[in-house]
Design a protein around this motif. Sequence first.
Motif, PDB file in Angstrom:
ATOM      1  N   PHE A 174      46.982  42.713  33.991  1.00 53.98           N
ATOM      2  CA  PHE A 174      47.978  42.697  32.930  1.00 53.98           C
ATOM      3  C   PHE A 174      48.124  44.134  32.476  1.00 53.98           C
ATOM      4  O   PHE A 174      47.156  44.745  32.020  1.00 53.98           O
ATOM      5  CB  PHE A 174      47.518  41.858  31.733  1.00 53.98           C
ATOM      6  N   VAL A 175      49.295  44.697  32.634  1.00 50.83           N
ATOM      7  CA  VAL A 175      49.565  46.052  32.169  1.00 50.83           C
ATOM      8  C   VAL A 175      50.467  45.931  30.955  1.00 50.83           C
ATOM      9  O   VAL A 175      51.571  45.389  31.044  1.00 50.83           O
ATOM     10  CB  VAL A 175      50.227  46.919  33.266  1.00 50.83           C
ATOM     11  N   TYR A 176      49.958  46.398  29.822  1.00 55.68           N
ATOM     12  CA  TYR A 176      50.704  46.288  28.568  1.00 55.68           C
ATOM     13  C   TYR A 176      51.589  47.515  28.394  1.00 55.68           C
ATOM     14  O   TYR A 176      51.157  48.639  28.624  1.00 55.68           O
ATOM     15  CB  TYR A 176      49.732  46.162  27.388  1.00 55.68           C
ATOM     16  N   HIS A 177      52.822  47.265  27.995  1.00 57.70           N
ATOM     17  CA  HIS A 177      53.794  48.337  27.763  1.00 57.70           C
ATOM     18  C   HIS A 177      54.329  48.218  26.346  1.00 57.70           C
ATOM     19  O   HIS A 177      54.637  47.118  25.883  1.00 57.70           O
ATOM     20  CB  HIS A 177      54.973  48.245  28.741  1.00 57.70           C
ATOM     21  N   PHE A 206      45.513  47.600  29.367  1.00 56.21           N
ATOM     22  CA  PHE A 206      45.397  46.723  30.529  1.00 56.21           C
ATOM     23  C   PHE A 206      44.310  45.678  30.297  1.00 56.21           C
ATOM     24  O   PHE A 206      43.452  45.847  29.429  1.00 56.21           O
ATOM     25  CB  PHE A 206      45.051  47.519  31.792  1.00 56.21           C
ATOM     26  N   SER A 207      44.343  44.617  31.086  1.00 62.69           N
ATOM     27  CA  SER A 207      43.282  43.614  31.184  1.00 62.69           C
ATOM     28  C   SER A 207      43.263  43.098  32.615  1.00 62.69           C
ATOM     29  O   SER A 207      44.268  43.195  33.325  1.00 62.69           O
ATOM     30  CB  SER A 207      43.535  42.416  30.251  1.00 62.69           C
ATOM     31  N   ILE A 208      42.134  42.533  33.028  1.00 68.87           N
ATOM     32  CA  ILE A 208      42.034  41.849  34.311  1.00 68.87           C
ATOM     33  C   ILE A 208      41.784  40.374  34.007  1.00 68.87           C
ATOM     34  O   ILE A 208      40.851  40.025  33.283  1.00 68.87           O
ATOM     35  CB  ILE A 208      40.891  42.409  35.189  1.00 68.87           C
ATOM     36  N   VAL A 209      42.638  39.517  34.573  1.00 63.99           N
ATOM     37  CA  VAL A 209      42.616  38.088  34.278  1.00 63.99           C
ATOM     38  C   VAL A 209      42.461  37.302  35.571  1.00 63.99           C
ATOM     39  O   VAL A 209      42.998  37.677  36.614  1.00 63.99           O
ATOM     40  CB  VAL A 209      43.932  37.689  33.571  1.00 63.99           C
ATOM     41  N   GLN A 210      41.736  36.199  35.481  1.00 68.29           N
ATOM     42  CA  GLN A 210      41.568  35.286  36.597  1.00 68.29           C
ATOM     43  C   GLN A 210      42.416  34.042  36.312  1.00 68.29           C
ATOM     44  O   GLN A 210      42.349  33.492  35.209  1.00 68.29           O
ATOM     45  CB  GLN A 210      40.093  34.928  36.675  1.00 68.29           C
ATOM     46  N   ASP A 266      47.182  30.995  39.861  1.00 73.29           N
ATOM     47  CA  ASP A 266      48.287  31.639  40.564  1.00 73.29           C
ATOM     48  C   ASP A 266      49.065  32.496  39.563  1.00 73.29           C
ATOM     49  O   ASP A 266      48.741  32.520  38.380  1.00 73.29           O
ATOM     50  CB  ASP A 266      49.191  30.608  41.250  1.00 73.29           C
ATOM     51  N   ILE A 267      50.089  33.184  40.047  1.00 73.42           N
ATOM     52  CA  ILE A 267      50.830  34.101  39.176  1.00 73.42           C
ATOM     53  C   ILE A 267      51.555  33.351  38.051  1.00 73.42           C
ATOM     54  O   ILE A 267      51.691  33.879  36.944  1.00 73.42           O
ATOM     55  CB  ILE A 267      51.784  35.026  39.963  1.00 73.42           C
ATOM     56  N   VAL A 291      52.637  41.604  34.937  1.00 70.16           N
ATOM     57  CA  VAL A 291      51.597  40.817  35.609  1.00 70.16           C
ATOM     58  C   VAL A 291      51.717  41.032  37.107  1.00 70.16           C
ATOM     59  O   VAL A 291      52.800  40.856  37.684  1.00 70.16           O
ATOM     60  CB  VAL A 291      51.755  39.308  35.281  1.00 70.16           C
ATOM     61  N   ALA A 292      50.594  41.412  37.753  1.00 70.74           N
ATOM     62  CA  ALA A 292      50.598  41.605  39.199  1.00 70.74           C
ATOM     63  C   ALA A 292      49.269  41.139  39.773  1.00 70.74           C
ATOM     64  O   ALA A 292      48.208  41.374  39.173  1.00 70.74           O
ATOM     65  CB  ALA A 292      50.827  43.070  39.549  1.00 70.74           C
ATOM     66  N   GLU A 293      49.324  40.453  40.905  1.00 73.42           N
ATOM     67  CA  GLU A 293      48.097  40.008  41.557  1.00 73.42           C
ATOM     68  C   GLU A 293      47.365  41.194  42.161  1.00 73.42           C
ATOM     69  O   GLU A 293      47.974  42.106  42.741  1.00 73.42           O
ATOM     70  CB  GLU A 293      48.409  38.988  42.663  1.00 73.42           C
ATOM     71  N   ILE A 294      46.049  41.179  42.009  1.00 71.60           N
ATOM     72  CA  ILE A 294      45.203  42.198  42.619  1.00 71.60           C
ATOM     73  C   ILE A 294      44.872  41.676  44.010  1.00 71.60           C
ATOM     74  O   ILE A 294      44.229  40.637  44.170  1.00 71.60           O
ATOM     75  CB  ILE A 294      43.927  42.435  41.786  1.00 71.60           C
ATOM     76  N   MET A 295      45.307  42.383  45.018  1.00 73.74           N
ATOM     77  CA  MET A 295      45.130  41.945  46.403  1.00 73.74           C
ATOM     78  C   MET A 295      43.791  42.423  46.941  1.00 73.74           C
ATOM     79  O   MET A 295      43.381  43.556  46.710  1.00 73.74           O
ATOM     80  CB  MET A 295      46.259  42.502  47.281  1.00 73.74           C
TER      81      MET A 295
END
Length: 103
Positions: free
Chosen positions: A6-9, A68-72, A75-76, A97-101
Amino acid sequence: MAQFIFVYHGGAASETPQDPQAVMAKWQAWMDAEPGAFINPGAPVGMSKTVSTGGIADNGGSNPTSGFSIVQAADIDAACKIAQACPIHDNNGTVEVAEIMEM
């Protein structure tokens, strides 16, 4: 489960004074409402610079990152549902929101 960044703007301070502890409590309540989802709650970030072949811009571009945050999530779509309740929206901010590949 997949991981998402999650990238906050944005999310500029509101026009009315807010108690910083109350603002943080809102963010904590949002994260607590999704047990196990926030695998890295992240942090706010300072001034950003945009680096391109044309040089370095000091203003972070047209929509600078504010944290930012990392979320589990499954799905998207599930990740986006979590992002919809983010307190940054109270101050006209957005969540990318973007999936970490996995590599």
